[in-house]
Each structure stands twice: as C-alpha cells, then as structure tokens.
Design an enzyme around this catalytic site. Structure first.
Site, PDB file in Angstrom:
ATOM      1  CB  SER A  75      -0.943   0.012   1.215  1.00 26.00           C
ATOM      2  OG  SER A  75      -0.199   0.081   2.408  1.00 26.00           O
ATOM      3  CG  ASP A  76       3.200   4.645  -1.173  1.00 27.38           C
ATOM      4  OD1 ASP A  76       2.960   5.869  -1.272  1.00 27.38           O
ATOM      5  OD2 ASP A  76       4.275   4.206  -0.744  1.00 27.38           O
TER       6      ASP A  76
END
Length: 197
Positions: free
Chosen positions: A73-74
């Site tokens: 995730s980012d």
C-alpha cells in the site's frame, strides 16, 4: 490450508489497522526507491502514482515470499497536479500548510495484492480534505505545539491528534485517510479465502 498474509510495510498505522481488524499477518518493509519510481511517473495522475508504488511494494516482498499473499500500500497527497512529500523542515511544513489553507486536497490510497511475484488485485481509494483558512499566528502555534510530529506525515498533520483542528470538511473513510483502504481489502481477502467469509 490458507495462504499466509504479509503486509509489505513497516508503518505502525497500517499494522495497527490490520491488527485491529483481527488479521493474522507478518510485516516486512519493502526496500524500494520511492522517489526514483515517482520521478519515472512525472506527469501521471497522483492516484496512479499511489497505485504503482503499492504494486512495487507488493512485488518486492512477494519475490522474497512467493507462497504468501503480500499486501502493498502507498498513499499520495495532491492538490491539483501538485504532489506533496513529508516536510524536511519546519519552514517546509509551514509552506505546505499555507498552500493547503482554504483548499481541498486529496489523499490517494493505493493497495495491491501479489502472490508468486504477480499482482492479482489492486485498488485506489480517495479522500478529499478541506483545510479551513489558516492564519500565520495559528500555524506558528500549531507547529510549536506538535513539534517533530509534523515530519511524520505528508500534510504536516495527523487527524488523530491536533491536526483535526486544521479542517472544515472531510470526505472519505478513516482507513483511506490512514493509507490502507480496509473495506475493499477485507472484501478481496474473503473472496480469496484468506479470511473467514
């Protein structure tokens, strides 16, 4: 037998969200060069940058653990075409807050799942946050009160703390704001049989 879960992150906030949801997982940081990847994506939409960074994190850790479901995730923070990064100084934090004053910016939270070195799912969620009009005196006092915490977030705020005072309106869910869209993730993990349906 269910596949093990790995969160490709060392973020305490993302780990907390998964732990609070009752997930059994391991956490491993993904040693990718985020700034290099972002430089290669100049001109792309901020949401696409978040998606690509999430993919790269998942793929990096999946190469080390091909038997697991790896969650990458980012998040990017954008105001129009401008993408923000964590401030490196109090002056930069002040400039960021001044630029956000009276404006609505967007948090783009990308998430991807990889297994055996391949992406099998990806998603981007958005949250729109409107900063109230901030005066110089308020910003100075705010930065003095929160101290080094401003260096821990891109927008120089943490909604779970005093940062909430910066806002007049927030549209989007809590999980997206913290950078891990839990509801679509949980739906996909149930679909994959990785957690109870």
């Amino acid at each position: 037998m269910r596949m093990s879960l790995i969160l490709a992150s060392s973020s305490p906030f993302r780990r907390m969200l998964m732990e609070n949801a009752g997930l059994q997982f391991e956490s491993r940081p993904a040693a990718i060069d985020e700034r290099r990847i972002e430089a290669e994506l100049v001109g792309h939409r901020p949401a696409d940058v978040a998606r690509v960074l999430a993919r790269e994190k998942a793929l990096f850790v999946s190469a080390e653990a091909p038997e697991a479901l790896v969650i990458g995730s980012d998040q990017t923070m954008s105001l129009g075409d401008r993408v923000y990064h964590k401030p490196g100084s109090l002056d930069e934090a002040r400039e960021n807050l001044l630029s956000l004053s009276g404006q609505t910016h967007r948090l783009n939270s990308g998430i991807a799942i990889a297994t055996a070195g391949k992406i099998i799912w990806e998603h981007v969620s958005h949250a729109d946050l409107t900063v109230r009009t901030l005066g110089d005196e308020f910003i100075s006092k705010y930065l003095e009160r929160v101290g080094d915490k401003v260096f821990g977030s891109v927008g120089a705020y943490q909604l779970e703390g005093e940062g909430i005072q910066l806002f007049s309106r927030i549209e989007g869910d809590y999980f997206t704001i913290l950078g891990l869209p839990m509801l679509p993730l949980l739906d996909k993990l149930r679909e994959l049989g990785a957690i109870d349906a």
